[in-house]
Design an enzyme around this catalytic site. Structure first.
Site, PDB file in Angstrom:
ATOM      1  N   SER A  10       0.822  -1.194   0.000  1.00 27.22           N
ATOM      2  CA  SER A  10       0.000   0.000   0.000  1.00 27.22           C
ATOM      3  C   SER A  10       0.866   1.257   0.000  1.00 27.22           C
ATOM      4  O   SER A  10       1.950   1.275   0.577  1.00 27.22           O
ATOM      5  CB  SER A  10      -0.911  -0.008   1.234  1.00 27.22           C
ATOM      6  N   GLY A  47      -2.159  -0.247  -3.983  1.00 32.27           N
ATOM      7  CA  GLY A  47      -0.855   0.410  -3.936  1.00 32.27           C
ATOM      8  C   GLY A  47      -0.862   1.831  -4.466  1.00 32.27           C
ATOM      9  O   GLY A  47       0.142   2.547  -4.350  1.00 32.27           O
ATOM     10  N   GLU A  84      -7.613  -3.292  -7.679  1.00 38.00           N
ATOM     11  CA  GLU A  84      -8.420  -3.189  -6.449  1.00 38.00           C
ATOM     12  C   GLU A  84      -7.984  -1.973  -5.634  1.00 38.00           C
ATOM     13  O   GLU A  84      -7.486  -2.110  -4.518  1.00 38.00           O
ATOM     14  CB  GLU A  84      -8.236  -4.437  -5.594  1.00 38.00           C
ATOM     15  N   PRO A  85      -8.139  -0.748  -6.174  1.00 39.96           N
ATOM     16  CA  PRO A  85      -7.666   0.424  -5.429  1.00 39.96           C
ATOM     17  C   PRO A  85      -8.436   0.612  -4.133  1.00 39.96           C
ATOM     18  O   PRO A  85      -9.658   0.551  -4.139  1.00 39.96           O
ATOM     19  CB  PRO A  85      -7.923   1.601  -6.381  1.00 39.96           C
ATOM     20  N   GLY A  86      -7.735   0.806  -3.034  1.00 40.84           N
ATOM     21  CA  GLY A  86      -8.373   1.047  -1.740  1.00 40.84           C
ATOM     22  C   GLY A  86      -8.060   2.459  -1.279  1.00 40.84           C
ATOM     23  O   GLY A  86      -8.909   3.349  -1.304  1.00 40.84           O
ATOM     24  N   ARG A  87      -6.809   2.688  -0.891  1.00 39.69           N
ATOM     25  CA  ARG A  87      -6.351   4.004  -0.429  1.00 39.69           C
ATOM     26  C   ARG A  87      -6.670   5.097  -1.440  1.00 39.69           C
ATOM     27  O   ARG A  87      -7.016   6.224  -1.075  1.00 39.69           O
ATOM     28  CB  ARG A  87      -4.833   3.928  -0.223  1.00 39.69           C
ATOM     29  N   CYS A 161      -0.225   5.035  27.537  1.00 39.13           N
ATOM     30  CA  CYS A 161       0.912   4.876  28.466  1.00 39.13           C
ATOM     31  C   CYS A 161       1.875   3.786  27.991  1.00 39.13           C
ATOM     32  O   CYS A 161       2.797   3.427  28.716  1.00 39.13           O
ATOM     33  CB  CYS A 161       0.495   4.543  29.898  1.00 39.13           C
ATOM     34  N   ASP A 162       1.667   3.225  26.829  1.00 43.33           N
ATOM     35  CA  ASP A 162       2.591   2.223  26.307  1.00 43.33           C
ATOM     36  C   ASP A 162       3.720   2.950  25.577  1.00 43.33           C
ATOM     37  O   ASP A 162       3.468   3.916  24.844  1.00 43.33           O
ATOM     38  CB  ASP A 162       1.834   1.311  25.331  1.00 43.33           C
TER      39      ASP A 162
HETATM   40  C1  LIG Z   1      -6.020  -7.952  -1.645  1.00 40.64           C
HETATM   41  C2  LIG Z   1      -6.023  -6.475  -1.504  1.00 40.64           C
HETATM   42  N1  LIG Z   1      -6.429  -5.706  -2.544  1.00 40.64           N
HETATM   43  C3  LIG Z   1      -6.450  -4.358  -2.470  1.00 40.64           C
HETATM   44  C4  LIG Z   1      -6.059  -3.722  -1.315  1.00 40.64           C
HETATM   45  C5  LIG Z   1      -6.089  -2.209  -1.305  1.00 40.64           C
HETATM   46  O1  LIG Z   1      -4.791  -1.707  -1.297  1.00 40.64           O
HETATM   47  P1  LIG Z   1      -4.482  -0.126  -1.385  1.00 40.64           P
HETATM   48  O2  LIG Z   1      -5.182   0.516  -0.259  1.00 40.64           O
HETATM   49  O3  LIG Z   1      -3.001  -0.064  -1.297  1.00 40.64           O
HETATM   50  O4  LIG Z   1      -4.998   0.365  -2.700  1.00 40.64           O
HETATM   51  C6  LIG Z   1      -5.623  -4.473  -0.215  1.00 40.64           C
HETATM   52  C7  LIG Z   1      -5.186  -3.828   1.016  1.00 40.64           C
HETATM   53  O5  LIG Z   1      -4.790  -4.407   1.991  1.00 40.64           O
HETATM   54  C8  LIG Z   1      -5.607  -5.881  -0.311  1.00 40.64           C
HETATM   55  O6  LIG Z   1      -5.194  -6.644   0.716  1.00 40.64           O
END
Ligand SMILES: Cc1ncc(COP(=O)(O)O)c(C=O)c1O
Length: 242
Positions: A10, A47, A84-87, A161-162
């Site tokens: 990521s 990523g 599979e864009p997440g971020r 406190c850790d």
């Molecule tokens: C299998 C898979 N696909 C897509 C993502 C999304 O990744 P990113 O947030 O880097 O785009 C993740 C994140 O952990 C993932 O595990």
């Protein structure tokens, strides 16, 4: 049907990682075909950057990916490509507002003043991902000063406190603040509340859905002024930054 998928990590910092991964997938596709599988789907994973200011630019990644696909999986080979864009979608949609719950000032040799601020959210809460990020986050200070304030090297700690409960390993430059003051961390929509824990009994961060006045009229969601009444002061000033 057989699929090969990869994830370059990521917030990938090097566009060329996609090229290497696609080239490696090409080799795996060949192995699969030789073993008699119908190799039909290539999944590029995530990523991609979530903010405009990130070091690696999305456009550059797209250029590298398109060039690598043209070389290793040219049109006509019948391979479907997905990602599979997440971020990329989520990072910029959230801002996290925290406040200072304790403060410590120390005088270093040479008379240099250093500050430690303890926040009501930290590594074990919404900020676990911060320590993995390449650049330390510098929060927006929600406080008005009569003139440009002097900055001090500050360490930001979470509430548990850790010893590991720090927001960043490096010091950040911030003005002299007080217990009760608010700090904002923009771009906290990815891997924040989802990675939170209740370690040492601290509750998981509350998420508020907010939208501008035009949209909130349509949906019946709380609008910004409406939400201000539900949050502690100085929420009006916090929302000026959103
Ligand atoms: C299998 C898979 N696909 C897509 C993502 C999304 O990744 P990113 O947030 O880097 O785009 C993740 C994140 O952990 C993932 O595990």
């Amino acid at each position: 049907m057989a699929t090969i998928s990869f994830h370059v990590g990521s917030d990938c910092q090097t566009s060329q990682s996609y090229r290497q991964a696609i080239a490696d997938c090409h080799s795996v596709f060949e192995m699969g075909r030789r073993a008699g599988h119908h190799m039909s789907l290539l999944d590029l994973g995530g990523g991609f950057p979530g903010t405009e200011g990130s070091k690696a630019k999305f456009e550059e990644m797209a250029r590298v990916i398109n060039a690598a696909l043209a070389e290793y999986f040219p049109e006509g080979t019948g391979v479907k490509v997905i990602a599979e864009p997440g971020r990329f979608y989520m990072e910029s949609v959230c801002t996290t507002a925290v406040n200072i719950i304790a403060k410590k000032a120390t005088l270093e040799s040479g008379g240099h003043r250093k500050l430690a601020y303890y926040l009501n959210e930290g590594y074990y809460g919404a900020f676990r991902i911060f320590l993995r990020e390449p650049v330390s986050r510098i929060p927006i200070v929600v406080k008005e000063f009569p003139s440009e304030p002097r900055l001090f090297p500050c360490t930001l700690y979470g509430p548990t406190c850790d010893a590991f409960d720090r927001i960043s390993l490096k010091e950040v430059q911030l003005p002299e603040l007080d217990v009760g003051d608010w700090l904002l961390f923009p771009n906290t929509g990815a891997y924040k509340s989802s990675m939170s824990s209740t370690f040492n009994g601290f509750p998981i961060i509350t998420v508020y859905d907010v939208m501008g006045p035009q949209l909130s009229l349509c949906q019946g969601f709380p609008d910004l002024p409406g939400l201000c009444h539900r949050l502690a002061p100085p929420s009006e000033r916090i929302f000026q930054h959103l």
